[in-house]
Design a protein around this motif. Structure first.
Motif, PDB file in Angstrom:
ATOM      1  N   ALA A   1      25.720 -42.999  -6.084  1.00 43.37           N
ATOM      2  CA  ALA A   1      25.030 -41.733  -6.331  1.00 43.37           C
ATOM      3  C   ALA A   1      25.021 -40.878  -5.071  1.00 43.37           C
ATOM      4  N   ALA A   2      24.870 -41.505  -3.926  1.00 43.06           N
ATOM      5  CA  ALA A   2      24.892 -40.753  -2.666  1.00 43.06           C
ATOM      6  C   ALA A   2      26.234 -40.066  -2.457  1.00 43.06           C
TER       7      ALA A   2
ATOM      8  N   LEU B   1      47.700 -44.059  -9.898  1.00 41.70           N
ATOM      9  CA  LEU B   1      48.928 -44.398 -10.582  1.00 41.70           C
ATOM     10  C   LEU B   1      49.779 -43.152 -10.728  1.00 41.70           C
ATOM     11  N   PHE B   2      50.990 -43.219 -10.182  1.00 42.50           N
ATOM     12  CA  PHE B   2      51.935 -42.104 -10.299  1.00 42.50           C
ATOM     13  C   PHE B   2      51.322 -40.792  -9.792  1.00 42.50           C
ATOM     14  N   GLY B   3      50.529 -40.892  -8.724  1.00 41.20           N
ATOM     15  CA  GLY B   3      49.946 -39.708  -8.125  1.00 41.20           C
ATOM     16  C   GLY B   3      48.706 -39.196  -8.813  1.00 41.20           C
ATOM     17  N   THR B   4      48.196 -39.939  -9.820  1.00 40.71           N
ATOM     18  CA  THR B   4      46.998 -39.537 -10.556  1.00 40.71           C
ATOM     19  C   THR B   4      45.960 -40.649 -10.492  1.00 40.71           C
ATOM     20  N   THR B   5      44.703 -40.285 -10.289  1.00 37.99           N
ATOM     21  CA  THR B   5      43.640 -41.275 -10.295  1.00 37.99           C
ATOM     22  C   THR B   5      43.237 -41.570 -11.729  1.00 37.99           C
ATOM     23  N   VAL B   6      43.348 -42.835 -12.126  1.00 34.30           N
ATOM     24  CA  VAL B   6      43.017 -43.273 -13.477  1.00 34.30           C
ATOM     25  C   VAL B   6      41.756 -44.129 -13.412  1.00 34.30           C
ATOM     26  N   GLY B   7      40.791 -43.839 -14.281  1.00 31.99           N
ATOM     27  CA  GLY B   7      39.526 -44.561 -14.281  1.00 31.99           C
ATOM     28  C   GLY B   7      38.511 -43.883 -13.382  1.00 31.99           C
ATOM     29  N   PHE B   8      37.246 -44.299 -13.501  1.00 30.20           N
ATOM     30  CA  PHE B   8      36.165 -43.568 -12.845  1.00 30.20           C
ATOM     31  C   PHE B   8      35.256 -44.432 -11.979  1.00 30.20           C
ATOM     32  N   GLY B   9      35.660 -45.663 -11.712  1.00 32.15           N
ATOM     33  CA  GLY B   9      34.963 -46.447 -10.706  1.00 32.15           C
ATOM     34  C   GLY B   9      33.623 -47.020 -11.140  1.00 32.15           C
TER      35      GLY B   9
ATOM     36  N   SER C   1      24.761 -49.555 -12.816  1.00 30.48           N
ATOM     37  CA  SER C   1      24.740 -50.762 -11.998  1.00 30.48           C
ATOM     38  C   SER C   1      23.906 -50.526 -10.745  1.00 30.48           C
ATOM     39  N   PRO C   2      23.289 -51.587 -10.210  1.00 28.46           N
ATOM     40  CA  PRO C   2      22.540 -51.436  -8.952  1.00 28.46           C
ATOM     41  C   PRO C   2      23.404 -50.898  -7.817  1.00 28.46           C
ATOM     42  N   ALA C   3      24.691 -51.226  -7.840  1.00 31.78           N
ATOM     43  CA  ALA C   3      25.584 -50.790  -6.766  1.00 31.78           C
ATOM     44  C   ALA C   3      25.703 -49.272  -6.698  1.00 31.78           C
ATOM     45  N   PHE C   4      25.566 -48.603  -7.838  1.00 31.95           N
ATOM     46  CA  PHE C   4      25.704 -47.140  -7.840  1.00 31.95           C
ATOM     47  C   PHE C   4      24.482 -46.467  -7.226  1.00 31.95           C
ATOM     48  N   GLY C   5      23.303 -46.974  -7.526  1.00 27.92           N
ATOM     49  CA  GLY C   5      22.106 -46.456  -6.880  1.00 27.92           C
ATOM     50  C   GLY C   5      21.410 -45.317  -7.592  1.00 27.92           C
TER      51      GLY C   5
END
Length: 343
Positions: free
Chosen positions: A258-259, A287-295, A300-304
């Motif tokens: 979130a930060a 992938l092929f110069g494009t970011t796929v997916g959003f992490g 989750s606690p990791a996101f904050g």
């Protein structure tokens, strides 16, 4: 749930939430396998509506700068443009679009923006924006256009009705249903990348600036971002003057935390226990110069983020009348954060 009361329903990719997730392969192999499924699903499956011809319509109306004193003129000009768009659509045999445009042209509709061309865009206000001390901006996810706008509007109506009931005496509220970008198709390559969100972010930033120009700088503005709309909000967050950002049914934001959104806004997140998007791998790769997916998963606690309860609803149920999620979103908009419930 009745579809008329739902945020537009997004269907999960055919295999992204299936066998790959249950096996839980580990490490780089899992990452590569999940991303391969995601990309293959987007490329190989037919895109709903891809063959549908672009709907002709007049260009948007010329409008004065947004301000409390110009709202009536803006609403009138956009209603007139929607009427003309309805006539154009009807003359081209598109009865579905003509009906949608005619509904938006109704005398009680408050359109801050309207563009009937192609899939269409519209920004509608519910309530008295010029005097609102609490404003919620709804940002939709995939497969939302003028043809499906009624379902998106139903979510805004449900929120506005609850805000009106629960607002403290003397506090006025407004909801802005912002269909201000060309949303990706659920079954498409664009839904797995940030491209549409990056294109949309400047328009969302401008919309919040216009809202503050009308409602006043002291108004409290909350962004309520559903599904792919959460990616749009994340891309706009650092440059958008919002007080709260709520991510519901989010596939991720493209930020690790979130930060990482670099916003002064308080960031909230929720997912219903019946939401299929919880089974989508929260990964990101180039992938092929494009970011796929959003992490990182926003709940989750990791996101904050501040995680709030959303009940047992599915992907389209966050604004269902009487739902836990709608109750908590209402509290966030009203800044009654101490009353927000958690799982």
């Amino acid at each position: 749930m009745d579809a008329a009361l739902a945020v537009p329903r997004e269907v999960p990719p055919a295999t992204a939430a299936g066998r790959q997730v249950r096996r839980r392969p580990r490490g780089g192999r899992w990452r590569r396998a999940a991303l391969a499924v995601l990309v293959a699903s987007a490329v190989a499956l037919p895109v709903a509506g891809a063959a549908r011809p672009r709907v002709p319509a007049p260009p948007p109306a010329a409008l004065p700068p947004p301000a409390a004193s110009t709202l009536d003129a803006i609403y009138a000009a956009n209603r007139a443009n929607a009427r003309e768009a309805a006539r154009t659509a009807a003359s081209h045999g598109d009865r579905r679009r003509a009906a949608a445009d005619r509904a938006l042209a109704g005398p009680a509709r408050q359109l801050l923006a309207f563009d009937g061309r192609g899939p269409g865009r519209a920004t509608e206000v519910l309530g008295d924006l010029a005097r609102a001390g609490r404003v919620a901006v709804l940002v939709p996810g995939s497969d939302t256009g003028l043809d499906t706008y009624g379902r998106f509007r139903a979510a805004a109506v449900a929120l506005h009705e609850r805000l009106t009931r629960e607002a403290p005496a003397g506090t006025r509220t407004a909801v802005v249903a912002w269909l201000g970008y060309e949303t990706p198709g659920t079954i498409s390559t664009t839904v797995a990348t940030t491209g549409r969100a990056e294109e949309a972010a400047p328009a969302l930033t401008a919309l919040v600036r216009d809202v503050r120009a009308v409602a006043g700088q002291r108004s409290r503005v909350s962004l309520l971002c559903h599904s792919y709309g959460s990616v749009v909000c994340a891309r706009a967050a650092a440059r958008t003057d919002a007080d709260a950002i709520a991510l519901v049914g989010s596939p991720g934001t493209g930020a690790d935390t979130a930060a990482g959104l670099r916003t002064r806004a308080r960031v909230w997140a929720a997912r219903g226990t019946g939401d299929w998007i919880g089974h989508v791998p929260h990964l990101s790769a180039d992938l092929f110069g494009t970011t796929v997916g959003f992490g990182t998963d926003p709940v989750s606690p990791a996101f904050g983020a501040r995680v709030f309860a959303a009940g047992d609803g599915g992907h389209s149920d966050y604004f269902a009348p009487g739902s836990t999620s709608l109750a908590n979103l209402t509290r966030i908009v009203l800044d009654r954060t101490g009353a927000v419930t958690h799982d």
